[in-house]
Design a protein around this motif. Structure first.
Motif, PDB file in Angstrom:
ATOM      1  N   UNK A  97      26.678 -48.682  -9.030  1.00 37.12           N
ATOM      2  CA  UNK A  97      25.809 -47.528  -8.771  1.00 37.12           C
ATOM      3  C   UNK A  97      24.806 -47.299  -9.905  1.00 37.12           C
ATOM      4  N   UNK A  98      25.206 -47.629 -11.123  1.00 36.26           N
ATOM      5  CA  UNK A  98      24.305 -47.431 -12.266  1.00 36.26           C
ATOM      6  C   UNK A  98      23.091 -48.359 -12.168  1.00 36.26           C
ATOM      7  N   UNK A  99      23.367 -49.633 -11.844  1.00 34.86           N
ATOM      8  CA  UNK A  99      22.263 -50.598 -11.711  1.00 34.86           C
ATOM      9  C   UNK A  99      21.285 -50.156 -10.628  1.00 34.86           C
ATOM     10  N   UNK A 100      21.836 -49.696  -9.509  1.00 35.55           N
ATOM     11  CA  UNK A 100      20.971 -49.306  -8.388  1.00 35.55           C
ATOM     12  C   UNK A 100      20.187 -48.043  -8.739  1.00 35.55           C
ATOM     13  N   UNK A 101      20.869 -47.046  -9.340  1.00 29.98           N
ATOM     14  CA  UNK A 101      20.185 -45.795  -9.714  1.00 29.98           C
ATOM     15  C   UNK A 101      19.012 -46.115 -10.641  1.00 29.98           C
ATOM     16  N   UNK A 102      19.236 -47.037 -11.580  1.00 26.28           N
ATOM     17  CA  UNK A 102      18.175 -47.404 -12.515  1.00 26.28           C
ATOM     18  C   UNK A 102      17.016 -48.096 -11.793  1.00 26.28           C
ATOM     19  N   UNK A 103      17.345 -48.979 -10.853  1.00 30.17           N
ATOM     20  CA  UNK A 103      16.282 -49.727 -10.175  1.00 30.17           C
ATOM     21  C   UNK A 103      15.439 -48.808  -9.281  1.00 30.17           C
ATOM     22  N   UNK A 104      16.006 -47.685  -8.849  1.00 27.11           N
ATOM     23  CA  UNK A 104      15.244 -46.754  -7.997  1.00 27.11           C
ATOM     24  C   UNK A 104      14.065 -46.135  -8.746  1.00 27.11           C
ATOM     25  N   UNK A 105      14.177 -46.078 -10.082  1.00 25.76           N
ATOM     26  CA  UNK A 105      13.085 -45.504 -10.888  1.00 25.76           C
ATOM     27  C   UNK A 105      11.760 -46.216 -10.649  1.00 25.76           C
ATOM     28  N   UNK A 106      11.833 -47.482 -10.255  1.00 28.54           N
ATOM     29  CA  UNK A 106      10.619 -48.279 -10.093  1.00 28.54           C
ATOM     30  C   UNK A 106       9.891 -47.983  -8.779  1.00 28.54           C
ATOM     31  N   UNK A 107      10.563 -47.276  -7.853  1.00 25.89           N
ATOM     32  CA  UNK A 107       9.961 -47.076  -6.523  1.00 25.89           C
ATOM     33  C   UNK A 107       9.291 -45.705  -6.399  1.00 25.89           C
ATOM     34  N   UNK A 108       8.344 -45.625  -5.481  1.00 28.49           N
ATOM     35  CA  UNK A 108       7.782 -44.341  -5.075  1.00 28.49           C
ATOM     36  C   UNK A 108       8.668 -43.816  -3.943  1.00 28.49           C
ATOM     37  N   UNK A 109       9.712 -43.098  -4.291  1.00 28.33           N
ATOM     38  CA  UNK A 109      10.693 -42.701  -3.273  1.00 28.33           C
ATOM     39  C   UNK A 109      10.093 -41.724  -2.257  1.00 28.33           C
ATOM     40  N   UNK A 110       9.139 -40.914  -2.695  1.00 29.42           N
ATOM     41  CA  UNK A 110       8.502 -39.976  -1.751  1.00 29.42           C
ATOM     42  C   UNK A 110       7.764 -40.747  -0.661  1.00 29.42           C
ATOM     43  N   UNK A 111       7.402 -42.006  -0.955  1.00 27.20           N
ATOM     44  CA  UNK A 111       6.698 -42.822   0.028  1.00 27.20           C
ATOM     45  C   UNK A 111       7.597 -43.907   0.606  1.00 27.20           C
ATOM     46  N   UNK A 112       8.896 -43.634   0.678  1.00 24.56           N
ATOM     47  CA  UNK A 112       9.864 -44.628   1.184  1.00 24.56           C
ATOM     48  C   UNK A 112      10.674 -44.040   2.340  1.00 24.56           C
ATOM     49  N   UNK A 113      10.822 -44.834   3.403  1.00 22.26           N
ATOM     50  CA  UNK A 113      11.646 -44.402   4.539  1.00 22.26           C
ATOM     51  C   UNK A 113      13.004 -45.118   4.561  1.00 22.26           C
ATOM     52  N   UNK A 114      12.965 -46.375   4.135  1.00 20.53           N
ATOM     53  CA  UNK A 114      14.153 -47.220   4.274  1.00 20.53           C
ATOM     54  C   UNK A 114      14.366 -48.022   2.988  1.00 20.53           C
ATOM     55  N   UNK A 115      15.541 -47.866   2.408  1.00 25.58           N
ATOM     56  CA  UNK A 115      15.900 -48.635   1.215  1.00 25.58           C
ATOM     57  C   UNK A 115      16.976 -49.643   1.604  1.00 25.58           C
ATOM     58  N   UNK A 116      16.691 -50.917   1.358  1.00 21.55           N
ATOM     59  CA  UNK A 116      17.690 -51.947   1.653  1.00 21.55           C
ATOM     60  C   UNK A 116      18.155 -52.573   0.340  1.00 21.55           C
ATOM     61  N   UNK A 117      19.459 -52.546   0.122  1.00 18.32           N
ATOM     62  CA  UNK A 117      20.041 -53.133  -1.089  1.00 18.32           C
ATOM     63  C   UNK A 117      20.776 -54.413  -0.687  1.00 18.32           C
ATOM     64  N   UNK A 118      20.306 -55.540  -1.205  1.00 20.07           N
ATOM     65  CA  UNK A 118      20.982 -56.812  -0.943  1.00 20.07           C
ATOM     66  C   UNK A 118      21.966 -57.050  -2.071  1.00 20.07           C
ATOM     67  N   UNK A 119      23.239 -56.953  -1.794  1.00 18.62           N
ATOM     68  CA  UNK A 119      24.261 -57.098  -2.824  1.00 18.62           C
ATOM     69  C   UNK A 119      24.405 -58.569  -3.248  1.00 18.62           C
TER      70      UNK A 119
END
Lengths: 228, 228
Positions: free
Chosen positions: B98-120
């Motif tokens: 969860x820490x790695x993913x939370x950190x990687x979200x910082x790079x996105x414009x989440x307000x302009x995102x509808x769908x987040x896909x995480x490939x494990x």
């Protein structure tokens, strides 16, 4: 990773290594050659072993350990081929460890065994970190998995002595370059002995079984030399 | 497993769950639907995502996180399809956390995102224990892996909301019973939504993309309802 976590991980690995060293010594004393088979789930480890057992069982005395997260299916498939098999269910654990293997060896007549094959849990990551006391690791990779697996999961390929490419009968139906896959594997580990096989058509299996037999014989000779 | 080891494992999971809960709340607030894709190495996660991105990118604003033990190959393949992608190299780690993913979200414009896909990371065992804050887990299984994978790796199938059966174009060349595979999967999790797909022929992809779109829309409506 926290310092506490790293510390526990190191302790676990070091305790495992000690147990594995004991197993390795025990197997060497008996002149048993042993391999630890590592691959993704569904790469064809059990099917390869079924064919291998059929090819070898009249000339080599086999013992098999079949690891799985859940079920004893693989062990049951192998038992039908008339060789002694011990199942290890890890119950969620992502790899076999040296303690589980050492315990499973109690069930075998080791004095009457030439070749021990350990089929690890289907996982291309975790099993490569845990020494089980085997003579060699062998990594399997099916052609359906794509050419890039050695680059993406290098530890398993780096620590293996041999690579068995499986399901090569499917190549005509795939966009898969065997050349590229082997180039990737050899870039990680240039010393890999490579076998291209199909458990369905039988292609490459004689060569793989021959390699195992050669090691079994060399190992026996070494043990006899050391004992005399 | 030693008491110390169990204790550290519980602490790690509990710290991970807290971080994942934060991510889930954050994504829910923004009305983002998210999935965590789990499968063996070589099941076709990245190829499925390439096709999925092509089908959805004109109607759904996507963001992708691509996890790998080593290399940024998957992320680079996905970036070519014109969507924002963050790579996470675990450097030997067998799952995303969860820490790695939370950190990687910082790079996105989440307000302009509808769908987040995480490939494990390609691993059918460890990723199923680590919540990343996703709305749903999706498990992939290629037809070349055999029918028994749900029985042998039940946690991934039990915790998933959907199963994407991949590479179905290869069925004619295999001894594989789709019926048996789905029966096994449904015996572990009768609520699984199932998609039979081929990224090569395109079969089943519209249906899979439609399911994602439905969830994106429902999620948006829920977030707007909660915000009004």
């Amino acid at each position: 990773m926290s310092a506490e976590r790293v510390n526990v991980k190191e302790k676990v690995l070091s305790a495992n290594d000690q147990l594995a060293a004991g197993t390795r010594e025990r197997l060497a004393r008996q002149g048993i050659f042993s391999i630890n088979l590592i691959s993704s789930p569904g790469s064809g480890k059990t099917t390869l072993l079924e064919r291998t057992v059929d090819l070898l069982k009249d000339s080599v005395r086999l013992a098999l350990v079949a690891g799985d997260v859940q079920t004893r299916n693989d062990a049951e498939r192998l038992i039908r081929h008339g060789v002694p098999v011990e199942a290890i269910e890890t119950g969620g654990g992502c790899h076999l460890d040296a303690r589980q293997v050492a315990r499973s060896l109690e069930a075998f007549d080791l004095a009457g065994t030439d070749l021990l094959i350990i089929e690890n849990v289907g996982n291309l990551v975790c099993p490569s970190s845990f020494d089980l006391g085997e003579s060699m690791k062998v990594v399997l990779m099916s052609v359906t998995e794509g050419e890039d697996k050695p680059l993406k999961y290098p530890a398993a390929f780096r620590r293996a002595s041999a690579l068995v490419l499986t399901k090569i009968d499917l190549v005509p139906h795939l966009q898969f370059s065997t050349e590229q896959a082997l180039e990737n594997a050899c870039s990680i580990n240039p010393d890999l002995e490579v076998f291209s096989t199909s458990s369905y058509t039988g292609e490459g299996l004689e060569s793989w079984a021959g390699w195992l037999t050669d090691h079994v014989l060399a190992n026996k000779e070494n043990a006899e030399g050391a004992g005399s």
